[in-house]
Design a protein around this motif. Structure first.
Motif, PDB file in Angstrom:
ATOM      1  N   ILE A 283      -6.439  10.566   7.133  1.00 52.32           N
ATOM      2  CA  ILE A 283      -6.940   9.776   6.002  1.00 52.32           C
ATOM      3  C   ILE A 283      -8.090   8.914   6.500  1.00 52.32           C
ATOM      4  O   ILE A 283      -7.950   8.198   7.492  1.00 52.32           O
ATOM      5  CB  ILE A 283      -5.817   8.912   5.401  1.00 52.32           C
ATOM      6  CG1 ILE A 283      -4.689   9.804   4.876  1.00 52.32           C
ATOM      7  CG2 ILE A 283      -6.364   8.013   4.287  1.00 52.32           C
ATOM      8  CD1 ILE A 283      -3.438   9.043   4.470  1.00 52.32           C
ATOM      9  N   ARG A 284      -9.236   8.963   5.820  1.00 53.89           N
ATOM     10  CA  ARG A 284     -10.428   8.236   6.264  1.00 53.89           C
ATOM     11  C   ARG A 284     -10.827   7.181   5.232  1.00 53.89           C
ATOM     12  O   ARG A 284     -10.732   7.410   4.018  1.00 53.89           O
ATOM     13  CB  ARG A 284     -11.602   9.208   6.461  1.00 53.89           C
ATOM     14  CG  ARG A 284     -11.311  10.393   7.399  1.00 53.89           C
ATOM     15  CD  ARG A 284     -11.372   9.976   8.843  1.00 53.89           C
ATOM     16  NE  ARG A 284     -11.035  11.059   9.762  1.00 53.89           N
ATOM     17  CZ  ARG A 284     -11.890  11.603  10.630  1.00 53.89           C
ATOM     18  NH1 ARG A 284     -13.142  11.174  10.684  1.00 53.89           N
ATOM     19  NH2 ARG A 284     -11.497  12.549  11.454  1.00 53.89           N
TER      20      ARG A 284
ATOM     21  N   ARG B 184     -10.204   4.018  -1.102  1.00 57.17           N
ATOM     22  CA  ARG B 184      -9.061   4.907  -1.298  1.00 57.17           C
ATOM     23  C   ARG B 184      -7.742   4.139  -1.311  1.00 57.17           C
ATOM     24  O   ARG B 184      -7.520   3.265  -0.490  1.00 57.17           O
ATOM     25  CB  ARG B 184      -9.011   5.958  -0.182  1.00 57.17           C
ATOM     26  CG  ARG B 184     -10.114   6.997  -0.299  1.00 57.17           C
ATOM     27  CD  ARG B 184     -10.068   8.010   0.848  1.00 57.17           C
ATOM     28  NE  ARG B 184     -10.966   9.108   0.574  1.00 57.17           N
ATOM     29  CZ  ARG B 184     -12.286   9.075   0.785  1.00 57.17           C
ATOM     30  NH1 ARG B 184     -12.840   7.974   1.276  1.00 57.17           N
ATOM     31  NH2 ARG B 184     -13.042  10.116   0.493  1.00 57.17           N
ATOM     32  N   VAL B 185      -6.862   4.505  -2.229  1.00 58.41           N
ATOM     33  CA  VAL B 185      -5.468   4.062  -2.239  1.00 58.41           C
ATOM     34  C   VAL B 185      -4.631   5.298  -1.942  1.00 58.41           C
ATOM     35  O   VAL B 185      -4.816   6.348  -2.560  1.00 58.41           O
ATOM     36  CB  VAL B 185      -5.073   3.454  -3.592  1.00 58.41           C
ATOM     37  CG1 VAL B 185      -3.589   3.096  -3.609  1.00 58.41           C
ATOM     38  CG2 VAL B 185      -5.925   2.222  -3.904  1.00 58.41           C
ATOM     39  N   PHE B 186      -3.741   5.200  -0.980  1.00 61.75           N
ATOM     40  CA  PHE B 186      -2.956   6.357  -0.561  1.00 61.75           C
ATOM     41  C   PHE B 186      -1.503   5.944  -0.363  1.00 61.75           C
ATOM     42  O   PHE B 186      -1.177   4.748  -0.333  1.00 61.75           O
ATOM     43  CB  PHE B 186      -3.519   6.951   0.731  1.00 61.75           C
ATOM     44  CG  PHE B 186      -3.625   5.972   1.864  1.00 61.75           C
ATOM     45  CD1 PHE B 186      -2.578   5.791   2.763  1.00 61.75           C
ATOM     46  CD2 PHE B 186      -4.775   5.205   2.026  1.00 61.75           C
ATOM     47  CE1 PHE B 186      -2.676   4.867   3.794  1.00 61.75           C
ATOM     48  CE2 PHE B 186      -4.876   4.290   3.061  1.00 61.75           C
ATOM     49  CZ  PHE B 186      -3.824   4.116   3.943  1.00 61.75           C
TER      50      PHE B 186
ATOM     51  N   LYS C  65       2.479   2.278  -1.017  1.00 64.17           N
ATOM     52  CA  LYS C  65       1.074   2.385  -1.381  1.00 64.17           C
ATOM     53  C   LYS C  65       0.258   1.492  -0.460  1.00 64.17           C
ATOM     54  O   LYS C  65       0.593   0.320  -0.258  1.00 64.17           O
ATOM     55  CB  LYS C  65       0.852   1.956  -2.836  1.00 64.17           C
ATOM     56  CG  LYS C  65       1.096   3.055  -3.852  1.00 64.17           C
ATOM     57  CD  LYS C  65       0.554   2.647  -5.207  1.00 64.17           C
ATOM     58  CE  LYS C  65       0.705   3.774  -6.209  1.00 64.17           C
ATOM     59  NZ  LYS C  65       0.151   3.371  -7.532  1.00 64.17           N
ATOM     60  N   MET C  66      -0.818   2.050   0.102  1.00 67.58           N
ATOM     61  CA  MET C  66      -1.634   1.325   1.065  1.00 67.58           C
ATOM     62  C   MET C  66      -3.114   1.522   0.781  1.00 67.58           C
ATOM     63  O   MET C  66      -3.521   2.451   0.082  1.00 67.58           O
ATOM     64  CB  MET C  66      -1.340   1.802   2.494  1.00 67.58           C
ATOM     65  CG  MET C  66       0.096   1.667   2.945  1.00 67.58           C
ATOM     66  SD  MET C  66       0.272   2.123   4.700  1.00 67.58           S
ATOM     67  CE  MET C  66       2.057   2.228   4.817  1.00 67.58           C
ATOM     68  N   ALA C  67      -3.922   0.638   1.355  1.00 68.84           N
ATOM     69  CA  ALA C  67      -5.372   0.769   1.356  1.00 68.84           C
ATOM     70  C   ALA C  67      -5.878   0.117   2.630  1.00 68.84           C
ATOM     71  O   ALA C  67      -5.164  -0.673   3.272  1.00 68.84           O
ATOM     72  CB  ALA C  67      -5.991   0.123   0.123  1.00 68.84           C
TER      73      ALA C  67
ATOM     74  N   LEU D 104       0.809  -2.601   0.944  1.00 68.92           N
ATOM     75  CA  LEU D 104       0.334  -3.015   2.264  1.00 68.92           C
ATOM     76  C   LEU D 104      -1.153  -2.731   2.389  1.00 68.92           C
ATOM     77  O   LEU D 104      -1.600  -1.604   2.169  1.00 68.92           O
ATOM     78  CB  LEU D 104       1.105  -2.261   3.350  1.00 68.92           C
ATOM     79  CG  LEU D 104       0.700  -2.479   4.808  1.00 68.92           C
ATOM     80  CD1 LEU D 104       0.834  -3.943   5.204  1.00 68.92           C
ATOM     81  CD2 LEU D 104       1.549  -1.595   5.736  1.00 68.92           C
ATOM     82  N   LEU D 105      -1.899  -3.751   2.752  1.00 68.32           N
ATOM     83  CA  LEU D 105      -3.335  -3.658   2.966  1.00 68.32           C
ATOM     84  C   LEU D 105      -3.584  -3.778   4.473  1.00 68.32           C
ATOM     85  O   LEU D 105      -3.123  -4.726   5.106  1.00 68.32           O
ATOM     86  CB  LEU D 105      -4.038  -4.777   2.206  1.00 68.32           C
ATOM     87  CG  LEU D 105      -5.548  -4.761   2.045  1.00 68.32           C
ATOM     88  CD1 LEU D 105      -6.029  -3.460   1.426  1.00 68.32           C
ATOM     89  CD2 LEU D 105      -5.985  -5.942   1.184  1.00 68.32           C
ATOM     90  N   LEU D 106      -4.306  -2.817   5.029  1.00 65.79           N
ATOM     91  CA  LEU D 106      -4.563  -2.768   6.462  1.00 65.79           C
ATOM     92  C   LEU D 106      -5.997  -3.212   6.736  1.00 65.79           C
ATOM     93  O   LEU D 106      -6.933  -2.703   6.109  1.00 65.79           O
ATOM     94  CB  LEU D 106      -4.344  -1.354   7.006  1.00 65.79           C
ATOM     95  CG  LEU D 106      -2.979  -0.730   6.671  1.00 65.79           C
ATOM     96  CD1 LEU D 106      -2.920   0.717   7.157  1.00 65.79           C
ATOM     97  CD2 LEU D 106      -1.836  -1.547   7.261  1.00 65.79           C
ATOM     98  N   VAL D 107      -6.176  -4.141   7.694  1.00 64.77           N
ATOM     99  CA  VAL D 107      -7.482  -4.746   7.936  1.00 64.77           C
ATOM    100  C   VAL D 107      -7.823  -4.718   9.427  1.00 64.77           C
ATOM    101  O   VAL D 107      -7.539  -5.665  10.164  1.00 64.77           O
ATOM    102  CB  VAL D 107      -7.534  -6.197   7.411  1.00 64.77           C
ATOM    103  CG1 VAL D 107      -8.961  -6.753   7.535  1.00 64.77           C
ATOM    104  CG2 VAL D 107      -7.058  -6.278   5.968  1.00 64.77           C
ATOM    105  N   PRO D 108      -8.431  -3.640   9.909  1.00 62.09           N
ATOM    106  CA  PRO D 108      -8.968  -3.649  11.270  1.00 62.09           C
ATOM    107  C   PRO D 108     -10.264  -4.446  11.302  1.00 62.09           C
ATOM    108  O   PRO D 108     -11.074  -4.352  10.377  1.00 62.09           O
ATOM    109  CB  PRO D 108      -9.214  -2.161  11.550  1.00 62.09           C
ATOM    110  CG  PRO D 108      -9.435  -1.546  10.198  1.00 62.09           C
ATOM    111  CD  PRO D 108      -8.627  -2.352   9.219  1.00 62.09           C
ATOM    112  N   SER D 109     -10.482  -5.242  12.347  1.00 62.51           N
ATOM    113  CA  SER D 109     -11.667  -6.102  12.348  1.00 62.51           C
ATOM    114  C   SER D 109     -12.251  -6.253  13.743  1.00 62.51           C
ATOM    115  O   SER D 109     -11.617  -5.953  14.751  1.00 62.51           O
ATOM    116  CB  SER D 109     -11.331  -7.486  11.775  1.00 62.51           C
ATOM    117  OG  SER D 109     -10.516  -8.216  12.670  1.00 62.51           O
TER     118      SER D 109
END
Length: 302
Positions: free
Chosen positions: A124-125, A150-152, A158-160, A183-188
């Motif tokens: 998933i990209r 994208r929401v997957f 359910k995540m984005a 859940l929202l994922l935030v790489p920074s």
């Protein structure tokens, strides 16, 4: 797969990778990533999140004399070689892997793209949508912004993914408001404390707005071959809505930020109480108005 209702909590791991690790090759980089996947599996996590531009540590083996404006092309080639090497880790260890972000060459240009490899075999990209001026500069990285959010679904949640500056954009949160994200994922990647506090502060706000969990982590330390990022300052945190059920503060778990100069490398394992979050979104929250829109509000000048 975790069916909805089969359990009420979901364990994740956040790894603020230290760029000073300086791998000697792409295979070495893959081996270091597997270390983290194993560690997450041993801790009972179902998902491991790595930070933005993790791949910059591979500048440690860049060609001699590589100019700054060619760094992204080089790292895109590294990423194209790395992903096939790590693709089997999630199925091997039973832990889905957000392998940070990396430059990806597309017909429109080079994007900054989060790569999520799932334990059920998917790739998933998510492209970064809001690039910094530095990322877009023709004199340095010259990247192209993405155009799709994208929401997957993964493990029944359910995540984005919102990458670094994306989490600071309330308009993107509004786009997610009606999708019931768990859940929202935030790489920074943040160079200074000011950047860290912007990203992590806005991540906490998004948890309140969306009535969801927000997991954020950033790189620390300095890549041996960098020409741009002399410092990286960050940490790891899981934020929840500021509700009594979660202890009022909105902080489920966190590790204080560090510059990583001494080899520090925050690794946080935390639990997402997704069933409680869904209950709150269904009308049990203290004051949350639901997936609110501004359709009935207009702006008057003067």
């Amino acid at each position: 797969m975790i069916s909805r209702g089969a359990m009420s909590d979901y364990s994740i791991a956040l790894w603020s990778f230290n760029l000073g690790r300086a791998p000697g090759s792409v295979a070495d980089m893959a081996g270091q990533i597997e270390e983290g996947v194993k560690r997450a599996a041993e801790a009972g996590a179902r998902l491991l999140v790595l930070p933005e531009y993790l791949i910059e540590c591979c500048l440690a083996f860049k060609p001699d004399g590589l100019p700054p404006e060619q760094e992204m092309s080089f790292l895109a080639s590294v990423g194209a070689e790395l992903v096939p090497m790590i693709r089997h880790f999630p199925q091997k260890h039973g832990v889905s892997l957000l392998a940070g972000t990396m430059p990806v060459t597309t017909a429109a240009g080079i994007t900054n793209t989060a790569v999520l490899l799932t334990a059920d075999g998917r790739d998933i990209r998510q492209d970064k949508l809001s690039l910094t001026p530095f990322e877009q500069s023709a004199d340095t990285w010259h990247l192209t912004p993405g155009t799709i959010l994208r929401v997957f679904e993964l493990d029944g949640l359910k995540m984005a993914v919102l990458i670094c500056l994306d989490i600071e954009m309330p308009a993107l949160s509004c786009l997610l408001a009606g999708h019931g994200v768990d859940l929202l994922l935030v790489p920074s990647m943040t160079e200074k404390p000011s950047g860290y506090y912007r990203v992590f502060g806005c991540a906490k706000a998004r948890a309140v707005e969306l009535m969801c969990a927000v997991a954020v982590c950033g790189v620390v330390g300095t890549s041996r071959g960098t020409t741009q990022n002399d410092t990286n300052f960050s940490g790891a945190a899981l934020y929840l809505p500021c509700e009594e059920e979660f202890g009022h503060s909105g902080v489920a778990a966190d590790i204080p930020p560090t510059g990583g100069a001494g080899g520090e490398e925050p690794f946080l394992v935390a639990t997402v109480p997704f069933q409680q979050l869904r209950d709150l979104r269904s009308g049990k929250a203290e004051v949350w108005p639901g997936a609110w829109t501004a359709d009935h509000v207009s702006v008057a000048a003067g």
